[in-house]
Design a protein around this motif. Structure first.
Motif, short mmCIF file in Angstrom:
data_model
loop_
_atom_site.label_atom_id
_atom_site.label_comp_id
_atom_site.label_asym_id
_atom_site.label_seq_id
_atom_site.Cartn_x
_atom_site.Cartn_y
_atom_site.Cartn_z
N UNK A 10 12.88 4.55 7.31
CA UNK A 10 11.64 4.84 6.58
C UNK A 10 11.50 6.34 6.30
N UNK A 11 11.82 7.16 7.29
CA UNK A 11 11.66 8.61 7.11
C UNK A 11 12.61 9.16 6.06
N UNK A 12 13.74 8.47 5.84
CA UNK A 12 14.67 8.91 4.80
C UNK A 12 14.06 8.76 3.41
N UNK A 13 13.11 7.84 3.29
CA UNK A 13 12.50 7.63 1.96
C UNK A 13 11.02 7.99 1.97
N UNK A 14 10.62 8.83 2.95
CA UNK A 14 9.31 9.47 2.84
C UNK A 14 8.19 8.97 3.71
N UNK A 17 0.83 -1.21 0.00
CA UNK A 17 0.00 0.00 0.00
C UNK A 17 0.86 1.25 0.00
N UNK A 18 1.96 1.22 0.74
CA UNK A 18 2.87 2.37 0.76
C UNK A 18 3.34 2.70 -0.66
N UNK A 19 3.72 1.68 -1.42
CA UNK A 19 4.17 1.91 -2.79
C UNK A 19 3.02 2.43 -3.65
N UNK A 20 1.84 1.88 -3.46
CA UNK A 20 0.70 2.26 -4.29
C UNK A 20 0.29 3.72 -4.11
N UNK A 21 0.39 4.23 -2.88
CA UNK A 21 -0.09 5.60 -2.62
C UNK A 21 1.08 6.54 -2.29
N UNK A 22 2.28 6.17 -2.68
CA UNK A 22 3.49 6.88 -2.26
C UNK A 22 3.44 8.38 -2.53
N UNK A 23 3.89 9.13 -1.53
CA UNK A 23 4.22 10.55 -1.68
C UNK A 23 5.16 10.90 -0.53
N UNK A 24 5.87 12.00 -0.64
CA UNK A 24 6.77 12.42 0.43
C UNK A 24 5.98 12.74 1.70
N UNK A 25 6.56 12.37 2.83
CA UNK A 25 5.98 12.65 4.15
C UNK A 25 4.60 12.03 4.34
N UNK A 26 4.45 10.85 3.83
CA UNK A 26 3.24 10.05 4.07
C UNK A 26 3.35 9.47 5.48
N UNK A 27 2.25 9.44 6.23
CA UNK A 27 2.30 8.88 7.58
C UNK A 27 1.92 7.40 7.57
N UNK A 28 2.46 6.67 8.53
CA UNK A 28 2.15 5.24 8.65
C UNK A 28 0.66 5.04 8.91
N UNK A 29 0.04 5.95 9.65
CA UNK A 29 -1.39 5.84 9.93
C UNK A 29 -2.22 5.87 8.65
#
Length: 494
Positions: A288-292, A235-247
């Protein structure tokens, strides 16, 4: 008993001519039907017994209608704890009762177990297996029991997890062309691609940066850890954008998924945040935060003044007796400048609070930093600390730690992973050193190992603790001015 009806006087035929045959007897006892089966060695000519019977099994079924029967929540919780054992095997009555005890405290276990078994028999979910001499009783799941309990508990065996994992990753990777992806998305894409090959080979695992791994297991855990991490990464890859939260990733991943099992979808990934970060770090050497991906709100707390140099060229001055800012407020910091003469890192909240209340940083042209220990959740704090030491190498750096094994571990982290090679530990003059508790035997070996460290500051720190004992910083608050003055003057004399 059925066993008595087949006993006959042995014939004279050679024993090696005897064959194993299966015997089945059905008996009706009230509402229950008892099917007793076993194998016995028999002469093919004289139909007689020889030696011991084997594969004894006593199956009890019930003819009562089951419309009004169901398992209660406690009973389902109990099944969740043993279903992975029952799935492929039977369970001994004594083990059964021990596990029941966890869910029915201070109650008659024999009565509870009997009622539970009877309900299981009526629902045709449980088989009772009894040895011929009735000394041992085992319980197992019927096929109907497996299917129904599987639906109720969310149990997924390894094969099912692998199949779901392959399907999920395939559906995700098919959306993208790797060559068109920017660097951070390519890391996630490549990680999933590697896992897909492992899944196809039947030996999948998420490898963490500490050398351990997470594999799919026949577990009653709801949902299975391996699979939920896989869904989260997809899901992270599918909706990826910078500063996306885990929640947000979690909410999108499990909004319509049965893997959430009635848990708030946005919180499903919370308990796996450290695992996800460790997996990413092992694969890419980045957090994780290094890659968004922002795992959690992570703040940096200090007393004094900082000048933040942002990536867009702007400068932001932040100052005050107690200031906190988070990874959400300032995520694009390029460098940090200081006007302070001294930087003091403080592990203990009580010490930090007292110095803030006394306005110590302003009066001494210092920067106080509350470090809270150095766990993974402190990634943002670590990045700020690295920028401070990198951009201000000429300043005097000190750290005030508890005099115990935890303090040694934190110092090693600060020295080796953050690059504070010139930092000094605040020393406690012996007249203020009040040991509050003996060093646990289990920690002595670890402290002695630190004495052998090539880091002289750590070597001396561990040696002092072993000789003089542990001490908490709270015991030193009334003398903190004298302790700090002693250390700063000591440093000036060098």
């Amino acid at each position: 008993m059925p066993s008595e009806s087949i006993k006959k006087k042995p014939c004279e035929c050679p024993s090696d001519s005897f064959e194993w045959v299966n015997k089945v007897y059905e008996i009706t006892e009230g509402p229950y039907q008892v099917i007793h089966s076993f194998e016995i060695k028999e002469c093919p000519l004289h139909k007689m017994t020889w030696g011991k019977r084997r594969k004894e099994k006593k199956l009890i079924t019930c003819t009562i209608p089951i419309e009004n029967y169901n398992f209660e929540e406690n009973e389902l919780a109990f099944f969740r704890s043993i279903i992975s054992v029952l799935w492929d095997d039977k369970i001994n009555e004594n083990i059964w009762k021990k596990k029941l005890k966890n869910y029915y405290k201070n109650q008659d276990l024999d009565e509870i177990s009997e009622g539970f078994i009877q309900k299981g028999l009526i629902l045709k979910r449980i088989d009772v297996i009894q040895t011929s001499n009735n000394e041992k009783i085992y319980y197992s799941l019927t096929d109907d029991g497996k299917q129904e309990l599987k639906e109720l508990t969310g149990f997924l065996n390894v094969e099912e997890q692998i199949a779901l994992g392959i399907e999920k990753i395939n559906n995700t990777l098919d959306i993208f062309n790797k060559d068109d992806l920017e660097a951070n998305k390519k890391i996630i894409f490549s990680l999933l691609n590697v896992q897909l090959e492992l899944l196809k080979e039947g030996n999948p695992e998420w490898i963490k940066n500490n050398g351990t791994s997470i594999k799919p297991q026949n577990s009653a855990t709801n949902p299975p850890k391996f699979l939920i991490i896989l869904y989260g990464l997809c899901t992270w890859l599918q909706i990826y954008r910078d500063n996306l939260t885990l929640r947000e990733v979690s909410a999108r991943a499990f909004q319509e998924s049965e893997l959430s099992f009635n848990e708030d979808p946005s919180k499903v990934l919370d308990k796996y945040s450290n695992d996800i970060n460790s997996i990413i770090k092992n694969f890419s050497s980045k957090n994780c935060e290094d890659i968004g991906l922002i795992l959690a709100l992570d703040s940096f707390t200090f007393s004094g003044e900082l000048i933040l140099k942002m990536q867009n060229g702007k400068s932001i001055k932040i100052a005050g007796p107690s200031v906190s800012f988070s990874n959400l407020s300032y995520s694009n910091i390029n460098s940090i400048e200081l006007n302070a003469d001294i930087v003091l890192l403080i592990e203990n909240l009580a010490v930090f609070a007292q110095l803030v209340l006394d306005n110590w940083a302003t009066e001494n042209n210092a920067l106080l930093i509350f470090i809270k220990g150095m766990g993974i959740s402190g990634h943002f704090r670590k990045s700020i600390l690295k920028k401070i030491i990198r951009n201000n190498p000429e300043i005097k750096y000190f750290v005030w730690l508890d005099y115990d094994l935890g303090g040694c571990n934190i110092f090693r982290e600060i020295y080796t992973r953050l690059g504070f090679e010139n930092i000094k530990i605040i020393r406690i003059p012996l007249k203020f050193h009040i040991p509050y508790r003996e060093i646990p035997l289990g920690q002595i070996d670890s402290l002695q190992a630190f004495i052998k460290s090539e880091i002289s500051e750590l070597n001396n720190f561990a040696q002092f603790i072993l000789i003089n004992g542990r001490v908490e910083q709270e015991f030193l608050l009334e003398w903190y001015n004298e302790i700090l003055e002693y250390n700063f003057n000591l440093e000036k004399r060098k």
